[in-house]
Design a protein around this motif. Structure first.
Motif, PDB file in Angstrom:
ATOM      1  N   CYS A  92       0.853  -1.194   0.000  1.00  0.00           N
ATOM      2  CA  CYS A  92       0.000   0.000   0.000  1.00  0.00           C
ATOM      3  C   CYS A  92       0.888   1.244   0.000  1.00  0.00           C
ATOM      4  N   ASN A  93       0.513   2.250  -0.792  1.00  0.00           N
ATOM      5  CA  ASN A  93       1.293   3.499  -0.848  1.00  0.00           C
ATOM      6  C   ASN A  93       1.533   4.077   0.544  1.00  0.00           C
ATOM      7  N   LYS A  94       0.553   3.919   1.433  1.00  0.00           N
ATOM      8  CA  LYS A  94       0.679   4.480   2.780  1.00  0.00           C
ATOM      9  C   LYS A  94       1.736   3.754   3.608  1.00  0.00           C
ATOM     10  N   LYS A  95       2.152   2.557   3.175  1.00  0.00           N
ATOM     11  CA  LYS A  95       3.124   1.774   3.935  1.00  0.00           C
ATOM     12  C   LYS A  95       4.519   1.794   3.311  1.00  0.00           C
ATOM     13  N   THR A  96       4.701   2.597   2.276  1.00  0.00           N
ATOM     14  CA  THR A  96       6.003   2.688   1.617  1.00  0.00           C
ATOM     15  C   THR A  96       7.076   3.170   2.591  1.00  0.00           C
ATOM     16  N   GLY A  97       6.767   4.181   3.374  1.00  0.00           N
ATOM     17  CA  GLY A  97       7.731   4.696   4.355  1.00  0.00           C
ATOM     18  C   GLY A  97       8.137   3.621   5.354  1.00  0.00           C
ATOM     19  N   ASN A  98       7.156   2.817   5.794  1.00  0.00           N
ATOM     20  CA  ASN A  98       7.460   1.722   6.731  1.00  0.00           C
ATOM     21  C   ASN A  98       8.411   0.712   6.094  1.00  0.00           C
ATOM     22  N   LEU A  99       8.185   0.409   4.813  1.00  0.00           N
ATOM     23  CA  LEU A  99       9.046  -0.547   4.115  1.00  0.00           C
ATOM     24  C   LEU A  99      10.473  -0.015   4.027  1.00  0.00           C
ATOM     25  N   ILE A 100      10.613   1.241   3.669  1.00  0.00           N
ATOM     26  CA  ILE A 100      11.943   1.852   3.566  1.00  0.00           C
ATOM     27  C   ILE A 100      12.621   1.862   4.937  1.00  0.00           C
ATOM     28  N   GLU A 101      11.854   2.192   5.975  1.00  0.00           N
ATOM     29  CA  GLU A 101      12.388   2.191   7.342  1.00  0.00           C
ATOM     30  C   GLU A 101      12.870   0.796   7.728  1.00  0.00           C
ATOM     31  N   LEU A 102      12.085  -0.223   7.421  1.00  0.00           N
ATOM     32  CA  LEU A 102      12.455  -1.606   7.734  1.00  0.00           C
ATOM     33  C   LEU A 102      13.750  -2.000   7.026  1.00  0.00           C
ATOM     34  N   ILE A 103      13.853  -1.655   5.761  1.00  0.00           N
ATOM     35  CA  ILE A 103      15.074  -1.974   5.000  1.00  0.00           C
ATOM     36  C   ILE A 103      16.285  -1.306   5.648  1.00  0.00           C
ATOM     37  N   MET A 104      16.127  -0.047   6.017  1.00  0.00           N
ATOM     38  CA  MET A 104      17.253   0.673   6.626  1.00  0.00           C
ATOM     39  C   MET A 104      17.634   0.086   7.976  1.00  0.00           C
ATOM     40  N   GLU A 105      16.640  -0.350   8.745  1.00  0.00           N
ATOM     41  CA  GLU A 105      16.925  -0.950  10.057  1.00  0.00           C
ATOM     42  C   GLU A 105      17.650  -2.280   9.921  1.00  0.00           C
ATOM     43  N   GLU A 106      17.314  -3.041   8.902  1.00  0.00           N
ATOM     44  CA  GLU A 106      17.819  -4.403   8.751  1.00  0.00           C
ATOM     45  C   GLU A 106      19.178  -4.489   8.055  1.00  0.00           C
ATOM     46  N   ARG A 107      19.627  -3.440   7.432  1.00  0.00           N
ATOM     47  CA  ARG A 107      20.868  -3.480   6.661  1.00  0.00           C
ATOM     48  C   ARG A 107      21.943  -2.598   7.264  1.00  0.00           C
ATOM     49  N   VAL A 132      -0.146  10.465   2.330  1.00  0.00           N
ATOM     50  CA  VAL A 132      -0.044   9.705   1.088  1.00  0.00           C
ATOM     51  C   VAL A 132      -1.368   8.970   0.876  1.00  0.00           C
ATOM     52  N   SER A 133      -1.853   8.988  -0.353  1.00  0.00           N
ATOM     53  CA  SER A 133      -3.112   8.312  -0.670  1.00  0.00           C
ATOM     54  C   SER A 133      -2.913   6.810  -0.798  1.00  0.00           C
ATOM     55  N   CYS A 134      -3.914   6.080  -0.354  1.00  0.00           N
ATOM     56  CA  CYS A 134      -3.927   4.624  -0.493  1.00  0.00           C
ATOM     57  C   CYS A 134      -4.168   4.280  -1.962  1.00  0.00           C
ATOM     58  N   ASN A 135      -3.535   3.217  -2.424  1.00  0.00           N
ATOM     59  CA  ASN A 135      -3.714   2.769  -3.810  1.00  0.00           C
ATOM     60  C   ASN A 135      -4.357   1.386  -3.881  1.00  0.00           C
ATOM     61  N   CYS A 136      -4.917   0.925  -2.787  1.00  0.00           N
ATOM     62  CA  CYS A 136      -5.463  -0.422  -2.706  1.00  0.00           C
ATOM     63  C   CYS A 136      -6.950  -0.433  -3.074  1.00  0.00           C
ATOM     64  N   VAL A 137      -7.410  -1.600  -3.479  1.00  0.00           N
ATOM     65  CA  VAL A 137      -8.844  -1.782  -3.700  1.00  0.00           C
ATOM     66  C   VAL A 137      -9.476  -2.042  -2.337  1.00  0.00           C
ATOM     67  N   PRO A 138     -10.743  -1.682  -2.171  1.00  0.00           N
ATOM     68  CA  PRO A 138     -11.402  -1.895  -0.872  1.00  0.00           C
ATOM     69  C   PRO A 138     -11.262  -3.353  -0.419  1.00  0.00           C
ATOM     70  N   GLY A 139     -10.879  -3.521   0.831  1.00  0.00           N
ATOM     71  CA  GLY A 139     -10.696  -4.855   1.399  1.00  0.00           C
ATOM     72  C   GLY A 139      -9.293  -5.410   1.255  1.00  0.00           C
ATOM     73  N   GLN A 140      -8.415  -4.682   0.547  1.00  0.00           N
ATOM     74  CA  GLN A 140      -7.055  -5.169   0.335  1.00  0.00           C
ATOM     75  C   GLN A 140      -6.112  -4.717   1.440  1.00  0.00           C
ATOM     76  N   CYS A 141      -6.459  -3.684   2.164  1.00  0.00           N
ATOM     77  CA  CYS A 141      -5.619  -3.225   3.281  1.00  0.00           C
ATOM     78  C   CYS A 141      -6.524  -2.658   4.360  1.00  0.00           C
ATOM     79  N   ASN A 142      -5.932  -2.269   5.454  1.00  0.00           N
ATOM     80  CA  ASN A 142      -6.708  -1.690   6.555  1.00  0.00           C
ATOM     81  C   ASN A 142      -6.186  -0.308   6.921  1.00  0.00           C
ATOM     82  N   CYS A 143      -5.771   0.441   5.924  1.00  0.00           N
ATOM     83  CA  CYS A 143      -5.193   1.753   6.194  1.00  0.00           C
ATOM     84  C   CYS A 143      -6.261   2.840   6.323  1.00  0.00           C
ATOM     85  N   ASP A 144      -7.526   2.442   6.160  1.00  0.00           N
ATOM     86  CA  ASP A 144      -8.638   3.412   6.256  1.00  0.00           C
ATOM     87  C   ASP A 144      -8.484   4.542   5.265  1.00  0.00           C
ATOM     88  N   SER A 145      -8.320   4.172   4.003  1.00  0.00           N
ATOM     89  CA  SER A 145      -8.115   5.154   2.933  1.00  0.00           C
ATOM     90  C   SER A 145      -9.221   6.163   2.946  1.00  0.00           C
TER      91      SER A 145
END
Length: 145
Positions: A92-107, A132-145
């Protein structure tokens, strides 16, 4: 080569490509020797993977004497970028920052890596948005787009 092909290579094929990118041109024997320290693959496995990569348009082969020489048809940095873009399409677009943060923490990062990231973040701050806007279809994430 079809840029979508990067998404279709297996983890094992990535192992082969990393060696070919490093050596720029190599033989199956050299690849087998290098991978012997990391995997328990038989020579036939490596040759099968090489054949698949040639078929997929990732490698080119030429015969020199009784040896086949393999060279990359795609650049490593372009392949890495495409692989990263492919990964980001799965989140989900809203979780991109979390993914980048995780990569930085792990490496482990060098001081130079950190300097580049800090400079990039300063540039990104100039065009950042409040949310950041959600890019998911309804029911695909729980980010409350």
């Amino acid at each position: 080569m079809d840029t979508a092909m990067i998404d279709k290579i297996t983890d094992s094929e990535w192992e082969i490509m990393r060696i070919v990118w490093t050596k720029r041109e190599t033989t199956s024997s050299e690849i087998i020797e290098i991978l012997d320290h990391k995997t328990e693959w038989k020579p036939s496995t490596v040759k099968t993977l090489l054949a698949r990569l040639v078929e997929k348009g990732m490698l080119q082969t030429s015969k020199v004497g009784n040896k086949y020489i393999y060279t990359p048809l795609v650049e490593e940095n372009i392949s890495i970028k495409q692989a990263a873009e492919h990964l980001l399409t799965k989140v989900c677009n809203k979780k991109t920052g979390n993914l980048i943060e995780l990569i930085m923490e792990e490496r482990t990062l060098s001081f130079d890596d950190i300097d580049k990231l800090e400079a990039l973040l300063e540039e990104k701050r100039k065009t950042a948005v409040e949310s950041v806007s959600c890019n998911c279809v309804p029911g695909q994430c729980n980010c409350d787009s």
